[in-house]
Design a protein around this motif. Structure first.
Motif: not given
Length: 195
Positions: A5-10
């Motif tokens: 989710a963090t990578l996708h958010s970035y």
């Protein structure tokens, strides 16, 4: 928030930053080559669309059905890096949004350890995970968003990551001119000390 989710958010944030560089510009300005190598805003958006379709499509066995521009009959070199007169801004932005939706669906459907195949990478790196691809594409989009920052500043002086987040000190025109002059003076002084 978990790692995926963090990578996708970035990824989503950098996509939006890049696309925002088209805001408020006319057709010539978004297409205008601003470097010797032809770098232009609409071309950067188009290129990133195909980057996403490749890495989050073909590479992971989830083809989008959109052919690569360089595979088309009579395609010009680097056809993904600029828009022809016949391609509208709306066409390129729609492709960009489609590529983002296709990438998002792939990211949602697969675990971070899902393995793909990148035929244009060296053999020892040819089978990356979704995790590796997310990092790779985040970095690539960030790099191109940085190009777009500089190109946009050259076109009309607009600066910052986005209108909502300029990420720059608040300075007036005179303060920016004085800051630039200090940098220029330091560069000349350093060059004068060259042996």
């Amino acid at each position: 928030m978990d790692e995926k989710a963090t990578l996708h958010s970035y990824l989503r944030i950098r996509r939006a930053d890049l696309l925002s560089k088209l805001d408020g510009l006319d057709e010539y300005s978004v297409r205008r080559p601003m470097t010797r190598t032809g770098t232009n805003l609409l071309g950067l958006v188009k290129h990133v669309a195909y980057v996403q379709l490749g890495y989050f499509g073909e590479v992971l066995g989830r083809p989008s059905g959109v052919p690569d521009p360089w595979e088309r009959e009579g395609a010009e070199d680097d056809a993904d890096m600029w828009a022809t007169a016949g391609e509208t801004r709306a066409d390129v932005v729609a492709l960009y949004r489609f590529s983002a939706a296709h990438a998002d669906a792939t990211i949602a459907a697969l675990p971070l350890d899902a393995v793909g195949e990148v035929p244009w990478w060296a053999e020892e790196r040819r089978h990356p995970t979704l995790h590796t691809l997310l990092v790779h594409v985040c970095v690539e989009i960030s790099r191109h968003a940085g190009h777009a920052d500089v190109v946009r500043e050259l076109i009309d002086g607009a600066v910052g990551m986005s209108a909502a987040n300029p990420n720059l000190p608040e300075r007036g025109d005179a303060e920016w001119a004085a800051f630039r002059d200090r940098i220029e003076a330091a560069a000349r002084e350093a060059a004068g000390r060259q042996v």
